[in-house]
Design an enzyme around this catalytic site. Structure first.
Site, PDB file in Angstrom:
ATOM      1  N   SER A 255      40.279  30.787  32.714  1.00  0.00           N
ATOM      2  CA  SER A 255      39.578  31.195  31.489  1.00  0.00           C
ATOM      3  C   SER A 255      39.368  32.712  31.419  1.00  0.00           C
ATOM      4  O   SER A 255      38.870  33.221  30.417  1.00  0.00           O
ATOM      5  CB  SER A 255      38.218  30.500  31.418  1.00  0.00           C
ATOM      6  OG  SER A 255      37.491  30.771  32.601  1.00  0.00           O
ATOM      7  N   GLY A 256      39.743  33.434  32.464  1.00  0.00           N
ATOM      8  CA  GLY A 256      39.473  34.871  32.525  1.00  0.00           C
ATOM      9  C   GLY A 256      40.501  35.701  31.766  1.00  0.00           C
ATOM     10  O   GLY A 256      41.445  35.163  31.165  1.00  0.00           O
TER      11      GLY A 256
ATOM     12  N   ARG B 282      35.240  25.348  35.601  1.00  0.00           N
ATOM     13  CA  ARG B 282      33.850  24.883  35.651  1.00  0.00           C
ATOM     14  C   ARG B 282      33.387  24.402  34.277  1.00  0.00           C
ATOM     15  O   ARG B 282      32.374  23.749  34.153  1.00  0.00           O
ATOM     16  CB  ARG B 282      32.917  25.958  36.194  1.00  0.00           C
ATOM     17  CG  ARG B 282      32.846  27.241  35.421  1.00  0.00           C
ATOM     18  CD  ARG B 282      31.744  28.104  35.971  1.00  0.00           C
ATOM     19  NE  ARG B 282      31.795  29.452  35.449  1.00  0.00           N
ATOM     20  CZ  ARG B 282      30.839  30.340  35.623  1.00  0.00           C
ATOM     21  NH1 ARG B 282      29.771  30.023  36.327  1.00  0.00           N
ATOM     22  NH2 ARG B 282      30.949  31.546  35.123  1.00  0.00           N
TER      23      ARG B 282
ATOM     24  N   TYR C 198      32.550  46.724  46.620  1.00  0.00           N
ATOM     25  CA  TYR C 198      33.540  45.909  45.889  1.00  0.00           C
ATOM     26  C   TYR C 198      34.897  45.924  46.612  1.00  0.00           C
ATOM     27  O   TYR C 198      35.512  44.872  46.804  1.00  0.00           O
ATOM     28  CB  TYR C 198      33.667  46.461  44.455  1.00  0.00           C
ATOM     29  CG  TYR C 198      34.687  45.772  43.598  1.00  0.00           C
ATOM     30  CD1 TYR C 198      34.442  44.510  43.055  1.00  0.00           C
ATOM     31  CD2 TYR C 198      35.908  46.383  43.297  1.00  0.00           C
ATOM     32  CE1 TYR C 198      35.385  43.879  42.257  1.00  0.00           C
ATOM     33  CE2 TYR C 198      36.853  45.766  42.486  1.00  0.00           C
ATOM     34  CZ  TYR C 198      36.584  44.516  41.966  1.00  0.00           C
ATOM     35  OH  TYR C 198      37.513  43.894  41.168  1.00  0.00           O
TER      36      TYR C 198
ATOM     37  N   LYS D 298      36.882  42.756  48.460  1.00  0.00           N
ATOM     38  CA  LYS D 298      38.272  42.371  48.176  1.00  0.00           C
ATOM     39  C   LYS D 298      39.112  42.455  49.455  1.00  0.00           C
ATOM     40  O   LYS D 298      39.995  41.627  49.680  1.00  0.00           O
ATOM     41  CB  LYS D 298      38.866  43.266  47.089  1.00  0.00           C
ATOM     42  CG  LYS D 298      38.228  43.096  45.712  1.00  0.00           C
ATOM     43  CD  LYS D 298      38.508  41.722  45.137  1.00  0.00           C
ATOM     44  CE  LYS D 298      38.131  41.638  43.670  1.00  0.00           C
ATOM     45  NZ  LYS D 298      38.263  40.264  43.145  1.00  0.00           N
TER      46      LYS D 298
ATOM     47  N   LEU E  12      41.769  46.960  34.508  1.00  0.00           N
ATOM     48  CA  LEU E  12      42.445  46.001  33.629  1.00  0.00           C
ATOM     49  C   LEU E  12      42.133  46.310  32.169  1.00  0.00           C
ATOM     50  O   LEU E  12      40.981  46.551  31.812  1.00  0.00           O
ATOM     51  CB  LEU E  12      41.978  44.576  33.931  1.00  0.00           C
ATOM     52  CG  LEU E  12      42.341  43.987  35.289  1.00  0.00           C
ATOM     53  CD1 LEU E  12      41.677  42.626  35.467  1.00  0.00           C
ATOM     54  CD2 LEU E  12      43.852  43.872  35.444  1.00  0.00           C
TER      55      LEU E  12
ATOM     56  N   ARG F 117      31.926  45.041  28.443  1.00  0.00           N
ATOM     57  CA  ARG F 117      31.607  45.655  29.743  1.00  0.00           C
ATOM     58  C   ARG F 117      31.671  47.168  29.557  1.00  0.00           C
ATOM     59  O   ARG F 117      32.765  47.728  29.398  1.00  0.00           O
ATOM     60  CB  ARG F 117      32.603  45.207  30.821  1.00  0.00           C
ATOM     61  CG  ARG F 117      32.493  43.737  31.162  1.00  0.00           C
ATOM     62  CD  ARG F 117      33.382  43.363  32.332  1.00  0.00           C
ATOM     63  NE  ARG F 117      33.381  41.927  32.542  1.00  0.00           N
ATOM     64  CZ  ARG F 117      34.165  41.302  33.408  1.00  0.00           C
ATOM     65  NH1 ARG F 117      35.012  41.977  34.157  1.00  0.00           N
ATOM     66  NH2 ARG F 117      34.117  39.983  33.539  1.00  0.00           N
TER      67      ARG F 117
HETATM   68  N1  LIG Z   1      38.207  44.299  35.509  1.00  0.00           N
HETATM   69  C1  LIG Z   1      38.991  45.145  36.136  1.00  0.00           C
HETATM   70  O1  LIG Z   1      39.265  46.267  35.681  1.00  0.00           O
HETATM   71  C2  LIG Z   1      39.609  44.740  37.452  1.00  0.00           C
HETATM   72  C3  LIG Z   1      40.342  45.673  38.179  1.00  0.00           C
HETATM   73  C4  LIG Z   1      40.950  45.276  39.364  1.00  0.00           C
HETATM   74  C5  LIG Z   1      40.818  43.975  39.823  1.00  0.00           C
HETATM   75  N2  LIG Z   1      40.074  43.090  39.104  1.00  0.00           N
HETATM   76  C6  LIG Z   1      40.002  41.715  39.604  1.00  0.00           C
HETATM   77  O2  LIG Z   1      40.924  40.930  38.878  1.00  0.00           O
HETATM   78  C7  LIG Z   1      40.505  39.562  38.881  1.00  0.00           C
HETATM   79  C8  LIG Z   1      40.611  38.998  37.477  1.00  0.00           C
HETATM   80  O3  LIG Z   1      39.808  39.793  36.623  1.00  0.00           O
HETATM   81  P1  LIG Z   1      39.489  39.323  35.142  1.00  0.00           P
HETATM   82  O4  LIG Z   1      38.916  40.498  34.454  1.00  0.00           O
HETATM   83  O5  LIG Z   1      40.676  38.611  34.581  1.00  0.00           O
HETATM   84  O6  LIG Z   1      38.323  38.270  35.423  1.00  0.00           O
HETATM   85  P2  LIG Z   1      37.352  37.594  34.340  1.00  0.00           P
HETATM   86  O7  LIG Z   1      37.887  37.773  32.965  1.00  0.00           O
HETATM   87  O8  LIG Z   1      35.978  38.055  34.625  1.00  0.00           O
HETATM   88  O9  LIG Z   1      37.527  36.049  34.711  1.00  0.00           O
HETATM   89  C9  LIG Z   1      37.016  35.575  35.890  1.00  0.00           C
HETATM   90  C10 LIG Z   1      37.350  34.127  36.100  1.00  0.00           C
HETATM   91  O10 LIG Z   1      36.543  33.677  37.197  1.00  0.00           O
HETATM   92  C11 LIG Z   1      35.749  32.575  36.764  1.00  0.00           C
HETATM   93  N3  LIG Z   1      34.410  32.620  37.335  1.00  0.00           N
HETATM   94  C12 LIG Z   1      33.530  33.651  37.305  1.00  0.00           C
HETATM   95  N4  LIG Z   1      32.370  33.283  37.868  1.00  0.00           N
HETATM   96  C13 LIG Z   1      32.523  31.990  38.246  1.00  0.00           C
HETATM   97  C14 LIG Z   1      31.676  31.049  38.884  1.00  0.00           C
HETATM   98  N5  LIG Z   1      30.431  31.362  39.256  1.00  0.00           N
HETATM   99  N6  LIG Z   1      32.154  29.816  39.110  1.00  0.00           N
HETATM  100  C15 LIG Z   1      33.409  29.488  38.750  1.00  0.00           C
HETATM  101  N7  LIG Z   1      34.264  30.323  38.135  1.00  0.00           N
HETATM  102  C16 LIG Z   1      33.823  31.564  37.896  1.00  0.00           C
HETATM  103  C17 LIG Z   1      35.626  32.716  35.259  1.00  0.00           C
HETATM  104  O11 LIG Z   1      35.314  31.443  34.723  1.00  0.00           O
HETATM  105  P3  LIG Z   1      34.299  31.270  33.470  1.00  0.00           P
HETATM  106  O12 LIG Z   1      35.111  31.598  32.245  1.00  0.00           O
HETATM  107  O13 LIG Z   1      33.894  29.863  33.577  1.00  0.00           O
HETATM  108  O14 LIG Z   1      33.178  32.265  33.692  1.00  0.00           O
HETATM  109  C18 LIG Z   1      37.021  33.232  34.894  1.00  0.00           C
HETATM  110  O15 LIG Z   1      37.929  32.184  34.816  1.00  0.00           O
HETATM  111  C19 LIG Z   1      39.108  39.556  39.459  1.00  0.00           C
HETATM  112  O16 LIG Z   1      39.173  39.146  40.801  1.00  0.00           O
HETATM  113  C20 LIG Z   1      38.672  41.018  39.403  1.00  0.00           C
HETATM  114  O17 LIG Z   1      37.770  41.335  40.430  1.00  0.00           O
HETATM  115  C21 LIG Z   1      39.478  43.430  37.927  1.00  0.00           C
END
Ligand SMILES: NC(=O)c1ccc[n+]([C@@H]2O[C@H](COP(=O)([O-])OP(=O)(O)OC[C@H]3O[C@@H](n4cnc5c(N)ncnc54)[C@H](OP(=O)(O)O)[C@@H]3O)[C@@H](O)[C@H]2O)c1
Length: 220
Positions: free
Chosen positions: A12-13, A37, A125, A129, A152, A160
């Site tokens: 869903s992310g 979830r 962070y 990782k 991203l 955010r």
């Molecule tokens: N944002 C950035 O710029 C960036 C940069 C580098 C790396 N990353 C990493 O890249 C990865 C993907 O990022 P993203 O931005 O695509 O993530 P995101 O949009 O925040 O999505 C996170 C996913 O994790 C699930 N999740 C979060 N909390 C949860 C919980 N308590 N229980 C079960 N599921 C949970 C969410 O499900 P729900 O929809 O149910 O909440 C969603 O499917 C992450 O590991 C992040 O740390 C991010």
């Protein structure tokens, strides 16, 4: 070639939702299991959705059966509330998903980590990782693909502030990020998703780490 099955956590992310569409629409997989979830609200003949309590993933071992496993889980300190909760989502759940799927015969695990991941990093962070990468390396997968994207970009449903500001600035400064600095360029979530799909089809064995510029190259 035998048609394979895929499993995705974090569908869903931002990256996960892009990846799920690719998994469903490209030809490599006959079945895709999404461990969620809450329901995704998507109907597709190849999609099997399993709603679980992530705090007890070991209760759902029978769901974790697939050839290739994709992990796009993650959260922010703001959403998680505490460092402990964040570590649970960013390290605990991915590791539990990895172990369960490995025990059930998966040979390939693909996971999104982050630029700068290092178990000895000063930044919490990056350290978290790095810990995840370290622990995943011990599970025993024939093929482990670790993606370390920079910031991203994409249409996130929630706001955010830090990401939005950086998302505005990065493209403006992008012309400075050349040569060895290319890995710092912001990257589209859809690009990361496509790279994950392609890497899964590559047949590479062992552990491979992809920096952000390499992720970009695979998807091009
Ligand atoms: N944002 C950035 O710029 C960036 C940069 C580098 C790396 N990353 C990493 O890249 C990865 C993907 O990022 P993203 O931005 O695509 O993530 P995101 O949009 O925040 O999505 C996170 C996913 O994790 C699930 N999740 C979060 N909390 C949860 C919980 N308590 N229980 C079960 N599921 C949970 C969410 O499900 P729900 O929809 O149910 O909440 C969603 O499917 C992450 O590991 C992040 O740390 C991010």
């Amino acid at each position: 070639m035998k048609e394979k099955s895929a499993l995705i956590v974090g569908a869903s992310g931002l990256v996960g939702s892009e990846l799920l569409q690719i998994l469903l629409n490209e030809g490599a997989y006959r079945k895709i299991t999404a461990i969620v979830r809450k329901p995704l609200g998507i109907q597709h003949p190849k999609l099997e959705e399993k709603t679980v309590d992530f705090n007890h993933l070991d209760h759902y071992s029978e769901y974790f059966i697939a050839d290739d496993v994709f992990c796009c889980l993650g959260t922010t300190i703001k959403k998680a509330g505490t460092k402990e909760e964040m570590t649970k989502v960013d390290v605990g759940y991915p590791l539990a998903a990895a172990k369960l799927s490995f025990e059930n015969g998966a040979s390939k695990f693909l996971v999104i980590s982050s630029m700068g991941a290092d178990p000895d990093a000063l930044v919490a962070y990056s350290r978290m990782k790095g810990m995840l990468e370290q622990e995943l390396s011990k599970v025993g997968f024939q093929s482990l693909h670790i993606f370390r994207p920079s910031l991203l970009l994409g249409n996130r449903k929630e706001f955010r502030a830090g990401e939005s500001a950086a998302g505005f600035l990065f493209p403006l400064l992008s012309f400075l990020l050349v040569g060895p600095l290319k890995k710092y360029k912001a990257i589209q979530a859809a690009t990361v998703a496509l790279a994950m799909y392609r890497a899964a089809q590559s047949g590479k064995k062992g552990k491979t780490i992809y920096l952000s510029d390499e992720i970009q190259d695979i998807a091009q």
